[in-house]
Design a protein around this motif. Sequence first.
Motif, mmCIF file in Angstrom:
data_model
loop_
_atom_site.group_PDB
_atom_site.id
_atom_site.type_symbol
_atom_site.label_atom_id
_atom_site.label_comp_id
_atom_site.label_asym_id
_atom_site.label_seq_id
_atom_site.Cartn_x
_atom_site.Cartn_y
_atom_site.Cartn_z
ATOM 1 N N CYS G 11 0.826 -1.213 0.000
ATOM 2 C CA CYS G 11 0.000 0.000 0.000
ATOM 3 C C CYS G 11 0.859 1.262 0.000
ATOM 4 N N LYS G 12 0.435 2.230 -0.799
ATOM 5 C CA LYS G 12 1.156 3.502 -0.839
ATOM 6 C C LYS G 12 0.379 4.613 -0.160
ATOM 7 N N GLY G 13 -0.719 4.233 0.466
ATOM 8 C CA GLY G 13 -1.446 5.224 1.245
ATOM 9 C C GLY G 13 -2.155 6.285 0.438
ATOM 10 N N CYS G 14 -2.521 5.964 -0.781
ATOM 11 C CA CYS G 14 -3.132 7.001 -1.619
ATOM 12 C C CYS G 14 -4.537 7.345 -1.163
ATOM 13 N N GLY G 15 -5.192 6.380 -0.488
ATOM 14 C CA GLY G 15 -6.528 6.658 0.033
ATOM 15 C C GLY G 15 -7.651 6.517 -0.974
ATOM 16 N N LEU G 16 -7.355 6.033 -2.170
ATOM 17 C CA LEU G 16 -8.446 5.905 -3.145
ATOM 18 C C LEU G 16 -9.464 4.869 -2.693
ATOM 19 N N CYS G 17 -9.002 3.827 -1.998
ATOM 20 C CA CYS G 17 -9.943 2.818 -1.508
ATOM 21 C C CYS G 17 -10.891 3.450 -0.495
ATOM 22 N N LEU G 28 -7.697 5.428 6.811
ATOM 23 C CA LEU G 28 -6.253 5.208 6.789
ATOM 24 C C LEU G 28 -5.742 5.059 8.210
ATOM 25 N N PRO G 40 -4.897 1.340 4.616
ATOM 26 C CA PRO G 40 -6.303 1.317 4.997
ATOM 27 C C PRO G 40 -6.598 0.253 6.046
ATOM 28 N N CYS G 58 -7.760 0.523 -6.410
ATOM 29 C CA CYS G 58 -6.412 0.506 -5.822
ATOM 30 C C CYS G 58 -5.368 0.378 -6.921
ATOM 31 N N PRO G 59 -4.496 1.359 -7.041
ATOM 32 C CA PRO G 59 -3.473 1.314 -8.090
ATOM 33 C C PRO G 59 -2.385 0.279 -7.793
ATOM 34 N N ASP G 60 -2.380 -0.229 -6.567
ATOM 35 C CA ASP G 60 -1.250 -1.065 -6.196
ATOM 36 C C ASP G 60 -1.641 -2.484 -5.841
ATOM 37 N N ALA G 62 -3.221 -3.762 -3.602
ATOM 38 C CA ALA G 62 -2.863 -4.021 -2.209
ATOM 39 C C ALA G 62 -4.065 -4.557 -1.435
ATOM 40 N N ILE G 63 -5.160 -4.810 -2.143
ATOM 41 C CA ILE G 63 -6.380 -5.262 -1.473
ATOM 42 C C ILE G 63 -6.879 -6.523 -2.159
HETATM 43 S S1 SF4 Z 1 -6.036 2.266 -2.756
HETATM 44 FE FE1 SF4 Z 1 -4.482 0.713 -2.429
HETATM 45 S S2 SF4 Z 1 -2.564 1.847 -2.331
HETATM 46 FE FE2 SF4 Z 1 -4.216 3.304 -2.057
HETATM 47 S S3 SF4 Z 1 -4.498 3.437 0.137
HETATM 48 FE FE3 SF4 Z 1 -5.930 1.895 -0.557
HETATM 49 S S4 SF4 Z 1 -4.803 -0.002 -0.416
HETATM 50 FE FE4 SF4 Z 1 -3.327 1.590 -0.223
#
Ligand code: SF4
Lengths: 191, 191, 243, 243, 351, 351, 76, 76
Positions: G11-17, G28, G40, G58-60, G62-63
């Motif tokens: 996760c990069k913490g972008c917060g889109l989720c 977050l 998240p 999520c761009p990464d 990570a979910i």
């Molecule tokens: S969208 Fe993905 S990368 Fe961004 S905060 Fe949520 S889990 Fe982390």
Amino acid sequence: MKETKILIAGAGGQGVVVVGNILSRACVIERKNVVGMVAYGAEMRGGTAYATVILSEEEIGSPFVEHPDMAIILNRPSLDKFEPDILPGGMALLNTSLTGSMLKRGDLQRIDVAATQIAHDLGNVKVANIVTIGALIEHTKLLSMASVEQGLSDLFSSKNPKLVPLNIKALRAGAEQSRYISLRPAVSTRS
Amino acid sequence: MKETKILIAGAGGQGVVVVGNILSRACVIERKNVVGMVAYGAEMRGGTAYATVILSEEEIGSPFVEHPDMAIILNRPSLDKFEPDILPGGMALLNTSLTGSMLKRGDLQRIDVAATQIAHDLGNVKVANIVTIGALIEHTKLLSMASVEQGLSDLFSSKNPKLVPLNIKALRAGAEQSRYISLRPAVSTRS
Amino acid sequence: MAVFKRTPILKDQLTHYCPGCGHGIAHRLVAEVIDELGIRERTIGTAPVGCAVLLYNYFNCDVIECAHGRSPAVATGIKRVQPDKIVFTYQGDGDLAAIGTAETIHAANRGENITVIFVNNAIYGMTGGQMAPTTMLGQVTTTTQHGRGGQGEGPPIKVCELLSTLGGVCYLERTAVSTPKDVMNAKRAIKKAFQNQIDGKGFSLVEVLSMCPTDWKLSPAQSVDFVNEKMKPVFPLGVYKDQ
Amino acid sequence: MAVFKRTPILKDQLTHYCPGCGHGIAHRLVAEVIDELGIRERTIGTAPVGCAVLLYNYFNCDVIECAHGRSPAVATGIKRVQPDKIVFTYQGDGDLAAIGTAETIHAANRGENITVIFVNNAIYGMTGGQMAPTTMLGQVTTTTQHGRGGQGEGPPIKVCELLSTLGGVCYLERTAVSTPKDVMNAKRAIKKAFQNQIDGKGFSLVEVLSMCPTDWKLSPAQSVDFVNEKMKPVFPLGVYKDQ
Amino acid sequence: MAEAAIQAGCRFFAGYPITPQNEVPEYMSWRMPQAGGVFIQAESEVAAINMIFGASAAGARCMTSSSSPGISLKQEGISYIAAAELPCVIANMQRGGPGLGNIRASQGDYFQAVKSGGHGDYHLIVVAPATLQELYTLTMNAFDWADYYRNPVMILGDGILGQMAEPVEILPYQPILEIPEKDYILTGCRGRLSRVIKTLILDPADGLVRHNEHLQEKYKRIESEISLCEEYQTADAELVVTGFGVTGRIAKAAVRKARKKGLAVGWIRPITLWPFPKQAYQEAVRAASKMLVVEMNHGQMIEDVKLATECAVPTEFMGKGGGWYPDEKSILDKIESMIKQPAAAAKGRVS
Amino acid sequence: MAEAAIQAGCRFFAGYPITPQNEVPEYMSWRMPQAGGVFIQAESEVAAINMIFGASAAGARCMTSSSSPGISLKQEGISYIAAAELPCVIANMQRGGPGLGNIRASQGDYFQAVKSGGHGDYHLIVVAPATLQELYTLTMNAFDWADYYRNPVMILGDGILGQMAEPVEILPYQPILEIPEKDYILTGCRGRLSRVIKTLILDPADGLVRHNEHLQEKYKRIESEISLCEEYQTADAELVVTGFGVTGRIAKAAVRKARKKGLAVGWIRPITLWPFPKQAYQEAVRAASKMLVVEMNHGQMIEDVKLATECAVPTEFMGKGGGWYPDEKSILDKIESMIKQPAAAAKGRVS
Amino acid sequence: MTKIRFETHRCKGCGLCVLFCPRKNLRLSDSLNEQGLSYPEEIDPDGCTGCGLCFRMCPDTAIEVQSPKKDNQDKQ
Amino acid sequence: MTKIRFETHRCKGCGLCVLFCPRKNLRLSDSLNEQGLSYPEEIDPDGCTGCGLCFRMCPDTAIEVQSPKKDNQDKQ
Ligand code: SF4
Ligand SMILES: Cc1ncc(C[n+]2csc(CCOP(=O)(O)OP(=O)(O)O)c2C)c(N)n1
Ligand SMILES: Cc1ncc(C[n+]2csc(CCOP(=O)(O)OP(=O)(O)O)c2C)c(N)n1
Ligand code: SF4
Ligand code: SF4
Ligand code: SF4
Ligand code: SF4
Ligand code: SF4
Ligand SMILES: [Mg+2]
Ligand SMILES: [Mg+2]
């Protein structure tokens, strides 16, 4: 001190260039010779970024720093990458929020500062880099804190003057909340 | 004859390249060494075009012809341009329809043929170039007419076999309707 | 039971993209489509010069990295030699619509049977935020510090509209990755663009409006708004050609 | 009493063009327009690489010869430095729509205040008759010996249609020089394209369908028919943009 | 050349028209499909070289051809192909430069071909044929070298080669090297790990340094394995005349005449320009006390001649650019005047 | 550099972004309009160099800037500009090559800059600054040379120059040459005959040959008039160390240390790479018996050093490409080992 | 049963989720991952419907979401 | 009075003037100019209306027409 080489390393976006810039400006204010340098990863994004600063009383030859006298390390990957390069008996300044406080080498002196945490508490993780400057200057007296503050203000006031107070705060927090740890140099014990 | 250098010059579109090509093919048929060359003007269009052919019994060195032994001249500008280059005592074959029949130099031998007119009468001004070949071969016996006819047929049958008869006609007309004029070489008279 | 998880063609590798970068989503969609179509083992991708230059670190398929802007020419070379392979390019707006303009237009017009994924983030990401051909009027970048348009930069180039006039083109659609619905739709379009190639239909291009928080100097959330509120009106989503 | 004769800006110089070549007519029209607008002394033209490379031998005004396809970039450089001068490019289809694609599109989109005369003869004239981007389907050239289209060359590119999607463009018209009426009309269009520049309106381009008897391997009369019967249906004459 | 390429298995050609080499794409456009290959008239030279990049990565023997200005446009692509170690053949039928210049014979692009006109440290294998027969043979060899060394090969012609007609004996293709299987090409990763062809080298930090070292080692190997030249009576020559391509051929005719006149003149014509046949020159200057370099430019190969001989003997230059060419007579005159004047301090160091 | 350009009257800049020199177009984009000039972000490097062609023809002092791959794309345009004798300044902040390479410091484009990467016989005036101060000054000079000689000038930087920060004293622009009026530029033909700028030269038949001779004469003149280098203790040096740009600077530090150790070492840093400061080298090898050339590539400038000295002394090389850089210590080690071993046959010819 | 799993190291913490969760069930974290970034976490462990929107944005990648709903993998 | 003048030395014999003369009043000559090409000549010296179409179609400005009609020079 004839020539001091400083390395600043972290993730892209952690502001290593800004640290180099502020230190260089402070040198110029103090009329020291200085050469700063930046290295990006792939053209610009991602990877580990680092900057270096050489300050000296004399003409500076190579602008490259292979073995820094002191290194400001902002995250774990940078620590892994650069710890071996530091000059024997040199100094590592760790942003312990992200690096932890483990060094592999026993010969280094250490400054610990939980810079990211401190910055977070100040309201913006982005000023973690400035926190580390405060810590460095406090413990090495490489430059006067006044010149550094001056350099910092010069830099930000041309870009975004609103950011100056927060950054000054971060600088001071770093000076206050850091710790100098002198390990007896491993190398010299053995010899 | 050890090495004979021939130049063919005219306007773009008058088919100088074809002349060179046919002569070269005839040489190959007669197992002579040959190097042909073409020079265009601006990348392709306009200006004076010329081709050269060197035939020899020996290995040929330079492919360039600076001072041809004989020159086929298809139009006026080419005459102006190339007359001075012809080897002293060399030969100029003139398409008198377009060049007139004036030479500035007195040391040259001359073949006159009203090639464009003859071609026009044969129904296609474009075969004027072929007419000149006929004239050249007739008067110089450089190659046998049979090899030239063979070379010509080979060339056109790969492109457009329908054109062969007209061109053969043109070749023969050139042989018949041309005139060899031997001026006593000016240079040697004086010497 | 549905499972949403990383599709196998995506290596378990952290990307170098910034937080909230649209490339990550676009990568996932392309990867899922390749996996769903079962073509991984006959797919050859091209990496652009742009933030996606390291694409081969993330995709588990054959990849060639091309000179800046030349992916369509390189893809042409590959596809003509191996017509049975599935060849896609993945390009940014600088790569595709500035330095690569000629290669894009002529590959499209030849109707090369390839799939182009065009990530339009209205900026040069990799080099640090200069104006792109798709930068919007008024948008501030490091080379248009008073906003694009003031110094004869002209308006943004609309790639789908431009290519739609070319006879050789089979399929053009503009999509986005700034809402879940857009993402689903983008995936459908990408799948179609690959399916067209499998069916031998010719040149297909999917434009993806994408976020670049770093060089826009916006937060990821603001970046999503930027796409939805600023970019979509200028770059209307939809199908521009489908033959 | 009307006199039809060579306009003064055309030097009394025989051209190197082949008999029946459309470049000659296009030259005359441009020359007459410049003379009629009285702008000869502040006009700077560009010569392309193509049959018209020697343009400066015929026009009595300042001219710069550009690398193949780069006239729009060169013209941009000139016009930006001297905005009060009248700058025109004169380009063939290979020059403008193949190697120069990117320069054409971006100069157009920037809305450079220049005038482009685009002579479309559906062939590479100067190099001896290879396929051009505007060669028609089925047309035989030295590089499409069984007619364009059989080996993935795609259909002809229609420059006016292509550029009409660009925001920066002011004026686009396609004309011809294959009938007296077309010639008159082409002159009107060219005049308008220059007038637009004088008025500071931005990028104007006039496409001129033109004969190349030599490389089409047709007589001049047949070439005129070729334009009228073969080219016009594919490249419809008319105004494509006028703002 | 075009037919030789097809004989050698070339199955992909991309090019853009430019005089003087239009015959090549024209020939390819009808012959290639017959041979089951691909011909593409690219939208530019830049596109053409990048199509070659792709076609080579896909495993085809491939070729592009152009002339001076077009070759300049390909420099970025050439640097990429060399960096990625992809085989291909590039023909440059040089014309008069700089700029648009003219379309006469020229050798003005020697430096560009040999010293790398693109960015970075790389080498093309460069061959300079002097006759159409040699052009034919070297074209075939070029494909073998390219594949064997995974390196682009340039055929540096004099422009006139494209304008000349000479009888050529059509020999069937015989590979001169055993080409290893191409285990780097992209074919889709069925049954194997996925492959990447790239030239951006970031990891590890010294990755690009190592890649450069790898390339340099390869270049050393090529230098030790290829070196072609033609020599004539150098063993006892007092003066050695040298030139490449057609210039070499003209020089030879002059040297032969000089020998007939009893002058101790020898001749070397390098066939590979890179690797440069240094040894032939080193051996020649053991006997000779002077050299004459003839080029259709303003002095390019002469630098390699001097470097090869370590400036051991006075080395004179004869040449001009822009369409000038030497004639036998002027070379002969030059030879005679050089033989007359005594070598300054023969064999020692001379300025 | 950007500010120096503006100070020197540069009023037209066209460029395309590429690391490591993005700061230049970025700076120009806001500064140029302030200065009443034009900034254009071109659609490519090819377009950029051709915009420069136009802007220079229109009389503006103009500049473009890029890095290795982008400079390769400009080669055609550069050849045209040189052929048309139009002044301009081109900066190449070199990065690691070949191909996309990386963005580390490099000197891999020496040959391209100095031996003409484009087609035909032409020369750029090439300068290689070692400090930001010198970069500043040379940029100003570059505009003067360009106008004075009607020739493109290249600033060949080491990439790192773009990443370095050093204090620079901002000096006002002082022309170093008296620039003649530009009587060739295109301004419309009011009150004068019309002018043509062209590089296709057909008439007379030997027109291009003559134009080449004219260019060569100009180059000779430039060679006799410009030649810059920095020297350090060469007069009594046994070994002379040389390198350009930042490499030179590092080498100097090593040489200074060597002197402190009592070793007879001297140092030359060429500032103009073309014209190459031959004389300095020729003088140096009168005393010295050995040379060491240090470069951040695989051996390019060394050829010019050898040619300048006529291979008078054994000349060793130290260098690698792809981002490698020399450190003072390794140069010092090399110096010590070279000084220890006796010069093979000092002063004579050595292989 | 719905189950959501975070690969916090990615996760990069972008917060889109967080932004796109229709149930507003994500936030977050206060703690940071190795990269020094927030990631998240679920607010109400039972609040997730398994709609997969967070995954989709999520761009990464990570979910991971296990959803009771129809087909798997967001297939089309 | 209409008058048509041919600059025969400029003429390349393309015949476009002949083709487009609405009065069919032009033909190509039997004799040739310096370039070896036929050039146009009037069939009926009074047949020309001065319409200028031959001028307009001539690629080589080898024709001059004085016409009784309106404005000069084909101006627009
Ligand atoms: S969208 Fe993905 S990368 Fe961004 S905060 Fe949520 S889990 Fe982390
Ligand atoms: C020939 C060349 N010119 C310029 C560059 C520098 N460059 C690298 S990426 C890039 C643009 C990237 O923008 P875009 O294509 O939009 O991709 P993004 O990073 O936005 O995804 C540029 C100009 C280069 N590597 N090569
Ligand atoms: C870089 C470069 N590539 C190719 C050429 C060769 N060339 C000269 S003119 C031309 C094409 C001409 O065609 P077009 O532009 O249609 O003009 P036309 O002659 O038909 O009027 C080409 C390819 C060149 N001079 N330079
Ligand atoms: S710079 Fe922009 S496009 Fe590039 S990785 Fe960062 S957010 Fe994505
Ligand atoms: S080749 Fe065609 S375009 Fe060129 S001059 Fe001849 S007819 Fe005109
Ligand atoms: S699956 Fe849906 S409800 Fe559950 S956390 Fe993700 S977005 Fe929210
Ligand atoms: S002016 Fe008209 S009528 Fe007279 S010759 Fe010309 S075309 Fe015929
Ligand atoms: S149109 Fe002109 S060039 Fe053609 S035949 Fe008539 S006068 Fe001659
Ligand atoms: Mg982008
Ligand atoms: Mg054309």
